[in-house]
Write a protein that holds these residues in place. Sequence first.
Motif, PDB file in Angstrom:
ATOM      1  N   TYR A  81       0.821  -1.224   0.000  1.00  0.00           N
ATOM      2  CA  TYR A  81       0.000   0.000   0.000  1.00  0.00           C
ATOM      3  C   TYR A  81       0.851   1.268   0.000  1.00  0.00           C
ATOM      4  CZ  TYR A  81      -3.737  -3.229   1.135  1.00  0.00           C
ATOM      5  OH  TYR A  81      -4.629  -4.280   1.086  1.00  0.00           O
ATOM      6  N   LEU A  82       2.169   1.094  -0.073  1.00  0.00           N
ATOM      7  CA  LEU A  82       3.069   2.238   0.051  1.00  0.00           C
ATOM      8  C   LEU A  82       2.835   3.280  -1.045  1.00  0.00           C
ATOM      9  CD1 LEU A  82       5.207   2.622   2.242  1.00  0.00           C
ATOM     10  CD2 LEU A  82       6.925   1.877   0.617  1.00  0.00           C
ATOM     11  N   GLU A  83       2.678   4.540  -0.617  1.00  0.00           N
ATOM     12  CA  GLU A  83       2.480   5.643  -1.567  1.00  0.00           C
ATOM     13  C   GLU A  83       3.664   6.599  -1.577  1.00  0.00           C
ATOM     14  OE1 GLU A  83      -1.217   7.554  -0.572  1.00  0.00           O
ATOM     15  OE2 GLU A  83      -2.396   5.733  -0.928  1.00  0.00           O
ATOM     16  N   LYS A  84       4.379   6.656  -0.460  1.00  0.00           N
ATOM     17  CA  LYS A  84       5.506   7.587  -0.355  1.00  0.00           C
ATOM     18  C   LYS A  84       6.688   6.870   0.279  1.00  0.00           C
ATOM     19  CE  LYS A  84       6.551  12.230   1.321  1.00  0.00           C
ATOM     20  NZ  LYS A  84       5.929  13.471   1.813  1.00  0.00           N
ATOM     21  N   LYS A 107       3.557   6.791  -5.279  1.00  0.00           N
ATOM     22  CA  LYS A 107       3.402   8.081  -5.966  1.00  0.00           C
ATOM     23  C   LYS A 107       4.635   8.964  -5.840  1.00  0.00           C
ATOM     24  CE  LYS A 107      -1.557   8.424  -4.977  1.00  0.00           C
ATOM     25  NZ  LYS A 107      -2.549   9.099  -4.118  1.00  0.00           N
ATOM     26  N   HIS A 108       5.361   8.787  -4.740  1.00  0.00           N
ATOM     27  CA  HIS A 108       6.424   9.735  -4.383  1.00  0.00           C
ATOM     28  C   HIS A 108       7.657   8.932  -3.977  1.00  0.00           C
ATOM     29  CE1 HIS A 108       7.852  13.489  -2.159  1.00  0.00           C
ATOM     30  NE2 HIS A 108       8.593  12.550  -1.601  1.00  0.00           N
ATOM     31  N   LEU A 109       8.796   9.147  -4.662  1.00  0.00           N
ATOM     32  CA  LEU A 109       9.996   8.350  -4.410  1.00  0.00           C
ATOM     33  C   LEU A 109      11.230   9.240  -4.412  1.00  0.00           C
ATOM     34  CD1 LEU A 109      11.350   5.543  -4.108  1.00  0.00           C
ATOM     35  CD2 LEU A 109      11.351   5.378  -6.612  1.00  0.00           C
ATOM     36  N   ARG A 110      11.947   9.205  -3.304  1.00  0.00           N
ATOM     37  CA  ARG A 110      13.222   9.945  -3.205  1.00  0.00           C
ATOM     38  C   ARG A 110      14.365   8.954  -3.066  1.00  0.00           C
ATOM     39  NH1 ARG A 110      13.028  15.788  -0.805  1.00  0.00           N
ATOM     40  NH2 ARG A 110      15.240  15.529  -1.149  1.00  0.00           N
ATOM     41  N   LEU A 111      15.295   9.007  -4.019  1.00  0.00           N
ATOM     42  CA  LEU A 111      16.471   8.132  -4.000  1.00  0.00           C
ATOM     43  C   LEU A 111      17.742   8.951  -4.186  1.00  0.00           C
ATOM     44  CD1 LEU A 111      15.090   5.272  -6.286  1.00  0.00           C
ATOM     45  CD2 LEU A 111      15.447   5.128  -3.814  1.00  0.00           C
ATOM     46  N   CYS A 125       5.881   1.027 -11.853  1.00  0.00           N
ATOM     47  CA  CYS A 125       5.135   2.110 -11.181  1.00  0.00           C
ATOM     48  C   CYS A 125       4.628   3.139 -12.188  1.00  0.00           C
ATOM     49  CB  CYS A 125       6.025   2.795 -10.157  1.00  0.00           C
ATOM     50  SG  CYS A 125       6.586   1.707  -8.831  1.00  0.00           S
ATOM     51  N   ARG A 126       4.564   2.748 -13.458  1.00  0.00           N
ATOM     52  CA  ARG A 126       4.232   3.731 -14.496  1.00  0.00           C
ATOM     53  C   ARG A 126       2.873   4.387 -14.287  1.00  0.00           C
ATOM     54  NH1 ARG A 126       3.916  -1.181 -17.196  1.00  0.00           N
ATOM     55  NH2 ARG A 126       5.958  -0.936 -18.144  1.00  0.00           N
ATOM     56  N   GLY A 127       1.923   3.627 -13.695  1.00  0.00           N
ATOM     57  CA  GLY A 127       0.584   4.193 -13.525  1.00  0.00           C
ATOM     58  C   GLY A 127       0.455   5.127 -12.339  1.00  0.00           C
ATOM     59  N   SER A 128       1.370   4.997 -11.365  1.00  0.00           N
ATOM     60  CA  SER A 128       1.168   5.718 -10.103  1.00  0.00           C
ATOM     61  C   SER A 128       2.201   6.804  -9.817  1.00  0.00           C
ATOM     62  CB  SER A 128       1.175   4.717  -8.946  1.00  0.00           C
ATOM     63  OG  SER A 128       2.404   4.011  -8.915  1.00  0.00           O
ATOM     64  N   LEU A 129       3.469   6.577 -10.179  1.00  0.00           N
ATOM     65  CA  LEU A 129       4.536   7.461  -9.706  1.00  0.00           C
ATOM     66  C   LEU A 129       4.423   8.864 -10.299  1.00  0.00           C
ATOM     67  CD1 LEU A 129       6.833   6.938  -7.679  1.00  0.00           C
ATOM     68  CD2 LEU A 129       8.383   6.784  -9.598  1.00  0.00           C
ATOM     69  N   GLN A 130       4.380   9.874  -9.411  1.00  0.00           N
ATOM     70  CA  GLN A 130       4.229  11.259  -9.845  1.00  0.00           C
ATOM     71  C   GLN A 130       5.448  12.111  -9.522  1.00  0.00           C
ATOM     72  OE1 GLN A 130       0.611  12.611  -7.956  1.00  0.00           O
ATOM     73  NE2 GLN A 130      -0.633  11.072  -8.969  1.00  0.00           N
ATOM     74  N   TYR A 131       6.186  11.714  -8.482  1.00  0.00           N
ATOM     75  CA  TYR A 131       7.349  12.499  -8.048  1.00  0.00           C
ATOM     76  C   TYR A 131       8.544  11.568  -7.912  1.00  0.00           C
ATOM     77  CZ  TYR A 131      10.481  15.070  -4.885  1.00  0.00           C
ATOM     78  OH  TYR A 131      11.579  15.673  -4.320  1.00  0.00           O
ATOM     79  N   LEU A 132       9.665  11.939  -8.558  1.00  0.00           N
ATOM     80  CA  LEU A 132      10.887  11.132  -8.474  1.00  0.00           C
ATOM     81  C   LEU A 132      12.083  12.046  -8.315  1.00  0.00           C
ATOM     82  CD1 LEU A 132      12.365   8.374  -8.680  1.00  0.00           C
ATOM     83  CD2 LEU A 132      12.424   8.705 -11.165  1.00  0.00           C
ATOM     84  N   ASN A 133      12.869  11.785  -7.286  1.00  0.00           N
ATOM     85  CA  ASN A 133      14.082  12.567  -7.071  1.00  0.00           C
ATOM     86  C   ASN A 133      15.281  11.619  -7.097  1.00  0.00           C
ATOM     87  OD1 ASN A 133      16.219  14.129  -6.056  1.00  0.00           O
ATOM     88  ND2 ASN A 133      14.834  15.394  -4.847  1.00  0.00           N
ATOM     89  N   ILE A 134      16.096  11.748  -8.151  1.00  0.00           N
ATOM     90  CA  ILE A 134      17.317  10.943  -8.271  1.00  0.00           C
ATOM     91  C   ILE A 134      18.520  11.876  -8.433  1.00  0.00           C
ATOM     92  CG2 ILE A 134      16.318   8.760  -9.064  1.00  0.00           C
ATOM     93  CD1 ILE A 134      16.837   9.679 -11.954  1.00  0.00           C
ATOM     94  N   SER A 135      18.453  13.042  -7.769  1.00  0.00           N
ATOM     95  CA  SER A 135      19.552  14.010  -7.854  1.00  0.00           C
ATOM     96  C   SER A 135      20.739  13.554  -7.000  1.00  0.00           C
ATOM     97  CB  SER A 135      19.071  15.386  -7.384  1.00  0.00           C
ATOM     98  OG  SER A 135      18.610  15.319  -6.049  1.00  0.00           O
ATOM     99  N   ASN A 136      21.890  14.176  -7.247  1.00  0.00           N
ATOM    100  CA  ASN A 136      23.105  13.894  -6.471  1.00  0.00           C
ATOM    101  C   ASN A 136      23.469  12.412  -6.464  1.00  0.00           C
ATOM    102  OD1 ASN A 136      23.627  16.665  -5.248  1.00  0.00           O
ATOM    103  ND2 ASN A 136      21.522  16.299  -4.643  1.00  0.00           N
ATOM    104  N   ASN A 137      23.320  11.791  -7.625  1.00  0.00           N
ATOM    105  CA  ASN A 137      23.714  10.396  -7.785  1.00  0.00           C
ATOM    106  C   ASN A 137      24.874  10.308  -8.776  1.00  0.00           C
ATOM    107  OD1 ASN A 137      22.009   8.797  -6.026  1.00  0.00           O
ATOM    108  ND2 ASN A 137      20.279   9.444  -7.265  1.00  0.00           N
ATOM    109  N   LEU A 138      25.078   9.121  -9.341  1.00  0.00           N
ATOM    110  CA  LEU A 138      26.247   8.889 -10.201  1.00  0.00           C
ATOM    111  C   LEU A 138      25.839   8.534 -11.628  1.00  0.00           C
ATOM    112  CD1 LEU A 138      28.065   6.653  -7.550  1.00  0.00           C
ATOM    113  CD2 LEU A 138      28.502   9.078  -7.985  1.00  0.00           C
ATOM    114  N   PHE A 139      24.656   8.990 -12.053  1.00  0.00           N
ATOM    115  CA  PHE A 139      24.166   8.605 -13.384  1.00  0.00           C
ATOM    116  C   PHE A 139      24.972   9.289 -14.484  1.00  0.00           C
ATOM    117  CE2 PHE A 139      20.324   8.030 -10.737  1.00  0.00           C
ATOM    118  CZ  PHE A 139      20.132   6.686 -10.969  1.00  0.00           C
ATOM    119  N   ARG A 140      25.493   8.467 -15.405  1.00  0.00           N
ATOM    120  CA  ARG A 140      26.210   9.015 -16.571  1.00  0.00           C
ATOM    121  C   ARG A 140      25.302   9.042 -17.800  1.00  0.00           C
ATOM    122  NH1 ARG A 140      31.573   9.448 -16.302  1.00  0.00           N
ATOM    123  NH2 ARG A 140      32.547   8.825 -14.349  1.00  0.00           N
TER     124      ARG A 140
END
Length: 212
Positions: A81-84, A107-111, A125-140
Amino acid sequence: PFLSHMPGQEQDCLREVTLSTQRLRVLPPAVLSNPALESLDLDRNKLRSITGISKLGNLKKLIISKNEIVDFPTEIQSLIYLEKLELNQNQIRVIPEGIFCHLPRLKHLRLNNNLGALPRDLAACRGSLQYLNISNNLFRTFPQPVLQLANLQELHVQNNALRQLPRELFQGQSLKMFKANGNPLREPPTEVCAGGIQQILNYFNQLQHGSG
């Protein structure tokens, strides 16, 4: 306005627990023995794991930011049931596959401040996720699962090592806020990204028509 709910107030207290900045190293047994819990805030502790969290099957909100977690807690997959979910500023480098496909309401995910890659099944999570924070990571390179999040409204990818952003990200109607500063971007250039989503779209459209 909340005073009108006096009779049920004791119940509400049991549904939300905040234990931030308590220097916790393990989850308190009293918390784990409360299956009615819907919101648990464990921000700024010293947790290395959250063993037993799967007992809290009704959780809608789980905050474990700013702890000392190294291995992604796979028990999270039981919290259907997790939303955040906020896991930012731990020491997680890898998220195993097979977690997010169990979280259809997220709906809300901070990584932020953790990772080098995202699992493919984040796309579940394509139908539900509205907020995603993947800043300050190592993505090239831009993480592909994000492109499948059809209802994403807010995306933070600041301070990674991204040089290119995919055009497809901006072609859907859902994205309302996008931040990418602090990347060595070439396409679109940083100054275009700073102008916001509409300016990024204009840039890609001009590229397309220019090359045609």
